[in-house]
Design an enzyme around this catalytic site. Structure first.
Site, PDB file in Angstrom:
ATOM      1  N   PRO A 197       0.834  -1.215   0.000  1.00 35.33           N
ATOM      2  CA  PRO A 197       0.000   0.000   0.000  1.00 35.33           C
ATOM      3  C   PRO A 197       0.866   1.262   0.000  1.00 35.33           C
ATOM      4  O   PRO A 197       1.837   1.351   0.744  1.00 35.33           O
ATOM      5  CB  PRO A 197      -0.793  -0.110   1.305  1.00 35.33           C
ATOM      6  CG  PRO A 197      -0.713  -1.550   1.695  1.00 35.33           C
ATOM      7  CD  PRO A 197       0.596  -2.048   1.167  1.00 35.33           C
ATOM      8  N   GLU A 198       0.511   2.202  -0.857  1.00 30.44           N
ATOM      9  CA  GLU A 198       1.210   3.482  -0.929  1.00 30.44           C
ATOM     10  C   GLU A 198       0.234   4.575  -0.492  1.00 30.44           C
ATOM     11  O   GLU A 198      -0.852   4.282  -0.007  1.00 30.44           O
ATOM     12  CB  GLU A 198       1.724   3.714  -2.357  1.00 30.44           C
ATOM     13  CG  GLU A 198       2.614   2.570  -2.864  1.00 30.44           C
ATOM     14  CD  GLU A 198       3.112   2.785  -4.290  1.00 30.44           C
ATOM     15  OE1 GLU A 198       3.269   3.947  -4.702  1.00 30.44           O
ATOM     16  OE2 GLU A 198       3.338   1.784  -4.991  1.00 30.44           O
TER      17      GLU A 198
ATOM     18  N   ARG B  30       2.052 -11.639   5.587  1.00 33.06           N
ATOM     19  CA  ARG B  30       3.504 -11.860   5.615  1.00 33.06           C
ATOM     20  C   ARG B  30       4.179 -11.313   6.870  1.00 33.06           C
ATOM     21  O   ARG B  30       5.391 -11.472   7.031  1.00 33.06           O
ATOM     22  CB  ARG B  30       4.127 -11.290   4.345  1.00 33.06           C
ATOM     23  CG  ARG B  30       3.615 -12.049   3.111  1.00 33.06           C
ATOM     24  CD  ARG B  30       4.342 -11.675   1.860  1.00 33.06           C
ATOM     25  NE  ARG B  30       5.765 -11.972   1.949  1.00 33.06           N
ATOM     26  CZ  ARG B  30       6.641 -11.643   1.007  1.00 33.06           C
ATOM     27  NH1 ARG B  30       6.235 -11.004  -0.067  1.00 33.06           N
ATOM     28  NH2 ARG B  30       7.913 -11.933   1.146  1.00 33.06           N
TER      29      ARG B  30
ATOM     30  N   ARG C 198      19.405  17.401  -4.977  1.00 34.64           N
ATOM     31  CA  ARG C 198      19.616  15.981  -4.696  1.00 34.64           C
ATOM     32  C   ARG C 198      20.434  15.302  -5.775  1.00 34.64           C
ATOM     33  O   ARG C 198      20.233  15.522  -6.958  1.00 34.64           O
ATOM     34  CB  ARG C 198      18.257  15.272  -4.559  1.00 34.64           C
ATOM     35  CG  ARG C 198      17.436  15.802  -3.401  1.00 34.64           C
ATOM     36  CD  ARG C 198      18.118  15.597  -2.064  1.00 34.64           C
ATOM     37  NE  ARG C 198      18.144  14.209  -1.679  1.00 34.64           N
ATOM     38  CZ  ARG C 198      17.396  13.687  -0.708  1.00 34.64           C
ATOM     39  NH1 ARG C 198      16.584  14.444  -0.009  1.00 34.64           N
ATOM     40  NH2 ARG C 198      17.469  12.409  -0.430  1.00 34.64           N
TER      41      ARG C 198
END
Ligand SMILES: [Zn+2]
Length: 271
Positions: A2-3, A110, A149
């Site tokens: 899930p994001e 899991r 970055r």
């Protein structure tokens, strides 16, 4: 996994039902699901508190409780947070009994998901970067962040210290939407490209929230229903199928140890 859109969907679901509910009990069936404090302290601190509000930060679900504590949940690979009448489930790892007779079940096949009960949220959330949908994040801010970055776009967008909440699916979708190759260096983007990526990330996430998230295998919302975003995916999972923009076959490669889908024509390495 899930994001942001899936976590937001769960938070929005639970926000309708949980505020005002009080925890009467908790059964920890898999003690390692509780990251902090220890399972006994977790139970002692939780029982009797009520839920005041729900929130989200990155991929974390936040249940803000009475007395200034927050129950924080990270679903990782296969976790789900389900509200309902019945708690009987062999994958239930933590079961909360609520004062209206319903149960909140942390289900996790899991067992990588984790729960924290803290008085200081920053102990868990402190290293997270900007929220990509925040009204406070402007296109100019985002362009500046990219210029500062090192490294390629895909690993950077996956880095939760850079932007919080995006994972493998929505990185690929955002880069496709923006027409940018996953290995482009962040510092190589011109102003137009940075702005395209900013709008692409936000559009992709907002569309997925409207569709209640992407369900390939395990993700379900707060009531156990699958999300509807798979038909909206334009790159992720479409290897060998024609690009919806130019007809070229979508390719699959590996970037940052993750399966990565892109159009070799629309997303050129140097453009
Ligand atoms: Zn294409």
């Amino acid at each position: 996994m899930p994001e942001l859109p899936e976590v937001q969907t769960i938070v929005d679901d639970l926000q309708k039902e949980l505020p005002g509910r009080r925890f009467l009990g908790v059964e920890v069936r898999w003690s390692r699901s509780i990251a902090a404090p220890g399972p006994h302290q977790f139970e002692r601190l939780l029982i009797g508190r009520s839920v005041e509000s729900l929130g989200r930060r990155g991929k974390y679900i936040l249940l803000r409780l009475s007395g200034g504590h927050t129950l924080i949940v990270h679903l990782r690979m296969t976790g789900a947070l389900l509200l309902g009448p019945c708690a009987e489930d062999s994958f239930a790892r933590v079961i909360f009994t609520l004062d209206d007779g319903s149960y909140l079940t942390f289900r996790d096949i899991r067992k990588f998901g984790r729960l924290w009960l803290v008085s200081d949220e920053s102990a868990v959330l402190g290293t997270l970067g900007q929220e990509p949908l925040s009204a406070d994040l402007s296109a100019a801010d985002f362009a500046r962040m990219l210029r500062e970055r090192r490294g390629a776009l895909k690993p950077l967008l996956l880095d939760q210290r850079f932007l919080a909440g995006i994972g493998n699916i929505y990185v690929d979708e955002s880069l496709f939407e923006a027409g940018l190759h996953p290995m482009r260096l962040a510092t190589s983007l011109n102003a137009d490209e940075a702005e395209r990526l900013y709008h692409a990330v936000r559009a992709v996430l907002q569309r997925a929230i409207q569709n209640r998230g992407t369900s390939f295998r395990d993700y379900v919302d707060g009531f156990g229903r699958a999300g509807g975003n798979v038909p909206a995916l334009r790159a992720y999972g479409r290897a060998g199928q024609p690009c919806l923009r130019c007809g070229t076959r979508i390719e699959r490669t590996v970037v940052a140890q993750r399966g990565t889908f892109y159009c070799p024509r629309c997303q050129r390495p140097g453009a």
